[in-house]
Motif scaffolding. Structure first.
Motif, short mmCIF file in Angstrom:
data_model
loop_
_atom_site.label_atom_id
_atom_site.label_comp_id
_atom_site.label_asym_id
_atom_site.label_seq_id
_atom_site.Cartn_x
_atom_site.Cartn_y
_atom_site.Cartn_z
N UNK A 198 -3.72 1.85 8.78
CA UNK A 198 -5.79 1.98 8.62
C UNK A 198 -7.16 1.20 9.51
N UNK A 199 -5.36 -0.34 9.47
CA UNK A 199 -6.62 -1.02 9.90
C UNK A 199 -6.87 -1.29 11.41
N UNK A 200 -5.66 -0.79 12.41
CA UNK A 200 -5.68 -1.53 13.82
C UNK A 200 -6.11 1.22 13.67
N UNK A 201 -6.33 1.47 12.89
CA UNK A 201 -6.32 2.78 13.68
C UNK A 201 -8.26 3.00 13.79
N UNK A 202 -9.26 2.21 12.97
CA UNK A 202 -10.24 2.18 12.98
C UNK A 202 -10.56 0.81 13.21
N UNK A 203 -11.16 0.64 14.21
CA UNK A 203 -11.71 -1.06 14.00
C UNK A 203 -13.00 -1.38 13.00
N UNK A 204 -13.52 -1.21 12.42
CA UNK A 204 -14.43 -0.79 11.94
C UNK A 204 -14.86 -0.36 10.20
N UNK A 205 -13.18 -0.53 9.13
CA UNK A 205 -13.34 -0.08 8.44
C UNK A 205 -12.88 -1.00 7.28
N UNK A 206 -12.87 -1.41 6.33
CA UNK A 206 -12.60 -2.35 5.43
C UNK A 206 -11.23 -1.58 4.55
N UNK A 207 -9.75 -2.50 3.88
CA UNK A 207 -8.92 -2.24 3.08
C UNK A 207 -9.56 -3.68 2.12
N UNK A 208 -9.41 -2.90 1.36
CA UNK A 208 -8.99 -3.92 0.01
C UNK A 208 -7.67 -3.24 -0.90
N UNK A 209 -6.69 -4.46 -1.31
CA UNK A 209 -6.07 -4.21 -1.86
C UNK A 209 -5.51 -4.41 -2.42
#
Length: 383
Positions: A154-165
């Motif tokens: 997800x982080x590499x596909x969308x340079x504007x997204x956020x990921x919280x794990x």
């Protein structure tokens, strides 16, 4: 019990899975690493001729077939390549109970050995979000193995997204893949947040949602701290044991999360085979007029035919008797490896944990849990 019938032609299509699901391929163990005391990360060598077969997307899994004296074991494992090698074929295997494949892999497997693997399968993926969306990932224990590669993707596909794990584990020593996630955090320092909830570790006077079992109140607190808001730009992917996922899904529904943006996958710790139960009558629908039922199944473009006898506990029993290449792993309705679409006839099934309401509405069943409810049943494993 769930009762599944052939769906109307207007049923929504499922996300496609790889067309070849039967059969196994022998792959050489290229490397071993021990992320924690009770796990082993197994990297497998994929010959050029099988590269297309083992192409996969984050979240998919394979079935490992382990032959041993007294019979074979089958276990499903998520594909978990390192963040810096997204195309690598790697499994992270936990020891589990004695006598299982995990015990063998963590104590006896060596570089140069060979494992038998099915082709990748499964539809556990991140929901599609508009650019800049927020992916919330919740893992319990080894449920981190599909979520870590999903986060990197997800982080590499969308340079504007956020990921919280959020990763719930007993102690910090059990935090599987923590080093790899730390490197990923260094790469995406402004867009990735990783929190570990320690359920059994003595943290002195520490308190709060990071120092206790993750319940509904603790999850709501973490959602607020991470800036998550219900809406079309926030999606969830959950993987872990049944208790955690049940509590989390209920908490997310109460919080206002869109059910269409909540994806989940169950896992259970492999244990001794359950006692064989007596066949149960179907929950509803017609009873076959004869003692045997004919089941026809399409797999890898070929038609398989088998007869379900009165003593069979499931469609899988009958299919395996005639066709050993029928896909399956857990036999508990958890892994989803034996998913098939009911094209005609009717089946009744016990709890099918790997299927959601959309799967059932579209006519899918798990043949390890399903019994015929009509004299003839037609299934499609390729659907």
């Amino acid at each position: 019990m769930n009762t599944t019938t052939a769906p109307p032609t207007t049923a929504p299509p499922m996300q496609p899975v790889p067309s070849r699901r039967g059969g196994f391929h022998s792959l050489r163990v290229a490397g071993l690493r021990r992320p924690t005391a009770d796990t082993v990360a197994v990297t497998l060598e994929v010959p050029e001729a099988l590269r297309a077969v083992f192409a996969h997307h984050p979240g998919q899994h394979v079935v490992v077939r382990h032959r041993r004296p007294g019979g074979e074991l089958r276990r499903s494992y998520s594909l978990c390549p390192p963040p810096d090698e997204p195309g690598a074929l790697r499994l992270v295997i936990k020891r589990g109970g004695p006598g299982g494949f995990g015990a063998y892999a963590t104590s006896r497997l060596r570089t140069g050995d060979r494992l038998e693997l099915s082709a990748p399968t499964g539809s556990f993926t991140l929901p599609e979000l508009p650019p800049g969306g927020h992916h919330m990932l919740l893992a319990g224990g080894s449920g981190i193995t599909p979520l870590a590669p999903m986060a990197a993707h997800a982080l590499r596909r969308d340079p504007a997204c956020r990921v919280s794990l959020i990763h719930s584990v007993p102690t910090s020593a059990d935090a599987l893949l923590a080093d790899e996630l730390a490197h990923l955090k260094d790469e995406f320092v402004d867009r990735l947040t990783v929190l570990h909830v320690l359920t059994r570790e003595d943290r002195g006077s520490a308190d709060g949602p990071l120092a206790r079992r993750l319940d509904a109140a603790g999850l709501r607190h973490l959602l607020a701290a991470l800036g998550a808001r219900p809406g079309p730009d926030t999606a969830f992917a959950l993987c872990g044991p049944p208790g955690l996922l049940h509590s989390a899904r209920r908490a997310l529904a109460d919080w206002g999360a869109d059910p269409a943006l909540v994806r989940w996958e169950l896992f259970t710790t492999p244990s001794a085979p359950r006692p064989r139960r007596e066949p149960q009558p179907p929950a509803s629908g017609p009873v076959p007029a004869v003692g045997e039922t004919r089941v026809s199944a399409l797999l890898d473009g070929r038609r398989r035919v088998a007869v379900v006898r009165p003593g069979d506990l499931s469609l899988l029993d009958a299919l395996l008797r005639a066709h050993p290449d029928i896909p399956y792993a857990c036999r508990e309705g958890v892994c989803g490896s034996c998913r098939a679409k009911v094209l005609s006839g009717q089946v009744a099934a016990d709890a099918q944990h790997a299927l959601d309401a959309g799967d059932l509405a579209a006519g899918y069943t798990l043949v390890c849990r399903a019994r015929p409810n009509t004299p003839e049943v037609t299934l499609d494993f390729d659907a």
